[in-house]
Design a protein around this motif. Structure first.
Motif, mmCIF file in Angstrom:
data_model
loop_
_atom_site.group_PDB
_atom_site.id
_atom_site.type_symbol
_atom_site.label_atom_id
_atom_site.label_comp_id
_atom_site.label_asym_id
_atom_site.label_seq_id
_atom_site.Cartn_x
_atom_site.Cartn_y
_atom_site.Cartn_z
ATOM 1 N N SER A 64 -22.890 17.756 33.526
ATOM 2 C CA SER A 64 -23.300 18.894 32.549
ATOM 3 C C SER A 64 -23.230 18.267 31.296
ATOM 4 C CB SER A 64 -22.348 19.996 32.873
ATOM 5 O OG SER A 64 -22.402 20.792 31.639
ATOM 6 N N TYR A 65 -22.021 17.528 31.091
ATOM 7 C CA TYR A 65 -21.903 16.771 29.989
ATOM 8 C C TYR A 65 -23.228 15.889 29.439
ATOM 9 C CZ TYR A 65 -16.797 18.368 29.421
ATOM 10 O OH TYR A 65 -15.543 19.352 29.525
ATOM 11 N N LYS A 66 -23.473 15.251 30.411
ATOM 12 C CA LYS A 66 -24.819 14.234 30.358
ATOM 13 C C LYS A 66 -25.969 15.130 29.764
ATOM 14 C CE LYS A 66 -23.420 10.627 33.562
ATOM 15 N NZ LYS A 66 -23.541 9.945 34.746
ATOM 16 N N ARG A 67 -25.920 16.278 30.472
ATOM 17 C CA ARG A 67 -27.140 17.039 30.052
ATOM 18 C C ARG A 67 -26.925 17.614 28.450
ATOM 19 N NH1 ARG A 67 -26.625 19.181 35.157
ATOM 20 N NH2 ARG A 67 -25.606 20.661 34.449
ATOM 21 N N GLN A 68 -25.640 17.977 28.211
ATOM 22 C CA GLN A 68 -25.441 18.441 26.996
ATOM 23 C C GLN A 68 -25.590 17.455 25.912
ATOM 24 O OE1 GLN A 68 -21.748 20.595 26.707
ATOM 25 N NE2 GLN A 68 -21.841 21.360 28.696
ATOM 26 N N ILE A 69 -25.266 16.281 26.161
ATOM 27 C CA ILE A 69 -25.502 14.949 25.123
ATOM 28 C C ILE A 69 -26.974 14.853 24.971
ATOM 29 C CG2 ILE A 69 -25.097 12.439 25.085
ATOM 30 C CD1 ILE A 69 -22.389 12.980 26.589
ATOM 31 N N GLU A 70 -27.615 14.833 25.869
ATOM 32 C CA GLU A 70 -29.204 14.516 25.900
ATOM 33 C C GLU A 70 -29.762 15.562 25.018
ATOM 34 O OE1 GLU A 70 -30.930 12.005 26.697
ATOM 35 O OE2 GLU A 70 -29.223 11.040 27.003
ATOM 36 N N SER A 71 -29.313 16.846 25.134
ATOM 37 C CA SER A 71 -29.716 18.085 24.440
ATOM 38 C C SER A 71 -29.475 17.673 22.993
ATOM 39 C CB SER A 71 -29.293 19.306 25.052
ATOM 40 O OG SER A 71 -29.634 20.097 24.150
ATOM 41 N N ALA A 72 -28.252 17.584 22.705
ATOM 42 C CA ALA A 72 -27.743 17.129 21.262
ATOM 43 C C ALA A 72 -28.515 15.922 20.627
ATOM 44 C CB ALA A 72 -26.321 16.986 21.286
ATOM 45 N N LYS A 73 -28.818 15.014 21.541
ATOM 46 C CA LYS A 73 -29.692 13.987 21.012
ATOM 47 C C LYS A 73 -31.010 14.377 20.607
ATOM 48 C CE LYS A 73 -27.270 9.664 23.225
ATOM 49 N NZ LYS A 73 -27.469 8.845 24.194
ATOM 50 N N ASN A 74 -31.721 14.941 21.285
ATOM 51 C CA ASN A 74 -32.833 15.559 21.182
ATOM 52 C C ASN A 74 -32.841 16.429 19.945
ATOM 53 O OD1 ASN A 74 -33.996 14.232 23.517
ATOM 54 N ND2 ASN A 74 -33.894 15.797 24.554
ATOM 55 N N SER A 75 -31.759 17.252 19.645
ATOM 56 C CA SER A 75 -31.725 18.147 18.592
ATOM 57 C C SER A 75 -31.702 17.314 17.206
ATOM 58 C CB SER A 75 -30.780 18.876 18.829
ATOM 59 O OG SER A 75 -30.875 20.006 19.957
ATOM 60 N N LEU A 76 -30.746 16.166 17.652
ATOM 61 C CA LEU A 76 -30.648 15.460 16.413
ATOM 62 C C LEU A 76 -31.908 14.568 15.939
ATOM 63 C CD1 LEU A 76 -28.546 13.923 14.477
ATOM 64 C CD2 LEU A 76 -28.154 12.257 16.286
ATOM 65 N N LYS A 77 -32.730 14.206 16.783
ATOM 66 C CA LYS A 77 -34.090 13.645 16.671
ATOM 67 C C LYS A 77 -35.135 14.601 15.911
ATOM 68 C CE LYS A 77 -34.227 10.379 20.402
ATOM 69 N NZ LYS A 77 -34.713 9.878 21.668
ATOM 70 N N ARG A 78 -34.760 15.897 16.191
ATOM 71 C CA ARG A 78 -35.741 16.964 15.669
ATOM 72 C C ARG A 78 -35.309 17.110 14.124
ATOM 73 N NH1 ARG A 78 -35.397 19.502 20.774
ATOM 74 N NH2 ARG A 78 -33.939 20.992 20.133
ATOM 75 N N GLU A 79 -34.169 16.983 13.919
ATOM 76 C CA GLU A 79 -33.381 17.145 12.575
ATOM 77 C C GLU A 79 -34.039 16.169 11.576
ATOM 78 O OE1 GLU A 79 -31.413 19.518 10.994
ATOM 79 O OE2 GLU A 79 -31.724 20.909 12.816
ATOM 80 N N LYS A 80 -34.353 14.910 12.308
ATOM 81 C CA LYS A 80 -34.603 13.789 11.260
ATOM 82 C C LYS A 80 -36.060 14.031 10.679
ATOM 83 C CE LYS A 80 -31.589 10.397 13.096
ATOM 84 N NZ LYS A 80 -31.504 9.102 13.680
#
Length: 80
Positions: A64-80
């Motif tokens: 679950s933590y791994k999935r949340q980290i991936e989701s946060a990474k994807n959101s960070l990429k969208r912010e750029k």
């Protein structure tokens, strides 16, 4: 959300995941000791089952933590 928010969230999730891994290791050591010192076959079986159940619970939390980290990474990429 800001980039800084996602960076902090990723760091926090990685910390939580490491704590979960440490907890899994601690539980496995505990149950190994209990299995080794159990006197009856039924108590050994009970400890073995508990060990497997707890390990599976830790594994689910880590995934679950791994999935949340991936989701946060994807959101960070969208912010750029």
């Amino acid at each position: 959300m800001s980039k800084e928010y996602y960076r902090k969230k990723i760091i926090d999730l990685r910390t939580a995941m490491q704590k979960e891994k440490d907890a899994k290791k601690k539980d496995n050591e505990y149950y190994a000791r209990m299995i080794k010192s159990a006197s009856s076959p039924s108590s050994k079986a009970m400890y073995r089952k508990s060990k497997v159940d707890h390990a599976a619970r830790h594994d689910r939390a880590i995934e679950s933590y791994k999935r949340q980290i991936e989701s946060a990474k994807n959101s960070l990429k969208r912010e750029k």
